[in-house]
Design a protein around this motif. Structure first.
Motif, short mmCIF file in Angstrom:
data_model
loop_
_atom_site.label_atom_id
_atom_site.label_comp_id
_atom_site.label_asym_id
_atom_site.label_seq_id
_atom_site.Cartn_x
_atom_site.Cartn_y
_atom_site.Cartn_z
N PHE A 152 75.27 1.21 -12.57
CA PHE A 152 76.35 0.56 -11.67
C PHE A 152 77.31 -0.52 -12.83
O PHE A 152 77.74 -1.45 -12.19
N LYS A 153 77.58 0.20 -13.89
CA LYS A 153 78.22 -0.56 -14.91
C LYS A 153 78.40 -2.18 -15.06
O LYS A 153 79.12 -2.83 -15.04
N GLY A 154 77.04 -2.33 -15.39
CA GLY A 154 76.76 -3.87 -15.58
C GLY A 154 76.55 -4.76 -14.51
O GLY A 154 76.39 -6.03 -14.58
N ASP A 155 76.25 -4.21 -13.25
CA ASP A 155 75.98 -5.06 -11.97
C ASP A 155 74.64 -4.39 -11.53
O ASP A 155 74.82 -3.74 -10.35
N PRO A 156 73.51 -4.69 -11.95
CA PRO A 156 72.16 -4.11 -11.30
C PRO A 156 71.81 -4.85 -10.10
O PRO A 156 70.84 -4.40 -9.27
N PHE A 157 72.23 -6.05 -9.78
CA PHE A 157 71.84 -6.83 -8.68
C PHE A 157 72.76 -6.75 -7.40
O PHE A 157 73.92 -6.71 -7.63
N PHE A 158 72.15 -6.66 -6.37
CA PHE A 158 73.04 -6.90 -5.16
C PHE A 158 72.73 -8.22 -4.52
O PHE A 158 71.48 -8.59 -4.32
N VAL A 159 73.75 -9.11 -4.47
CA VAL A 159 73.31 -10.53 -4.05
C VAL A 159 74.38 -10.67 -2.80
O VAL A 159 75.63 -9.98 -2.44
#
Length: 192
Positions: A37-44
């Motif tokens: 996810f190109k440096g965005d592993p968390f869903f907030v």
């Protein structure tokens, strides 16, 4: 006594244990999701909690930010509920409880009637009575009936039953991989 103090103590103990036992998953998954996810592993996402106060809920990302679903790994994370593990941090912070009504989207708040708003008289949970009684097969009204039953009957015994049945459901799901029936008590990155 349980409602005012004991539930929070149980939440802290279970969330701390959950985070510690989840460390191997995070060590393996975070680098993979970071790259994917190109440096965005968390869903907030913002959700209403106790007294409808807004908080940020955490999950492992299972879809692209533009809503495109992820095949393979994302589906596996959702089906196994591993994507929900970061919510142990929400519990430790005091935003959530292990057990309670699942937090819905803020857009739904104006749709509640006076009785349905009672679901916000307790902290939202990682799992709840609706999740062990049909989850996505339930109608909106049925989910609220379970949520309100939980709020009115909150007790250590009820929480213990929900935790036990959630764990049993997760184990059963893992034993029946490939089954068309989704027995996972969580819904991934969807509204509830």
């Amino acid at each position: 006594m349980y409602r005012s103090k004991g539930k929070r103590i149980l939440d802290i103990l279970l969330a701390a244990t959950g985070l510690i036992t989840s460390l191997p998953f995070f060590v393996v998954l975070l680098p993979v999701l970071w790259v994917y996810f190109k440096g965005d592993p968390f869903f907030v996402q913002i959700r209403p909690g106790l007294h409808a106060r807004l908080f940020v809920i955490l999950k492992l990302r299972t879809m692209h930010s533009d809503g495109r679903p992820v095949s393979g790994l994302g589906k596996l994370l959702r089906k196994s509920s591993v994507d929900e593990l970061p919510q142990f941090w929400n519990v430790l912070r005091g935003d959530m409880s292990i057990v309670g009504p699942r937090p819905l989207l803020p857009e739904y708040l104006p749709l509640y009637n006076a009785e349905q708003r009672l679901r916000h008289s307790v902290k939202p949970g990682m799992t709840g009575l609706a999740q062990i009684n049909g989850r996505n097969r339930l109608s909106w009204d049925e989910k609220f009936e379970f949520d309100l039953h939980y709020v009115k009957n909150l007790s250590l015994m009820l929480d213990a039953r929900i935790i036990f049945e959630t764990a049993a459901g997760l184990l059963l799901m893992r034993k029946t991989v490939g089954s068309v029936v989704d027995t996972s008590p969580f819904k991934g990155n969807a509204p509830c």
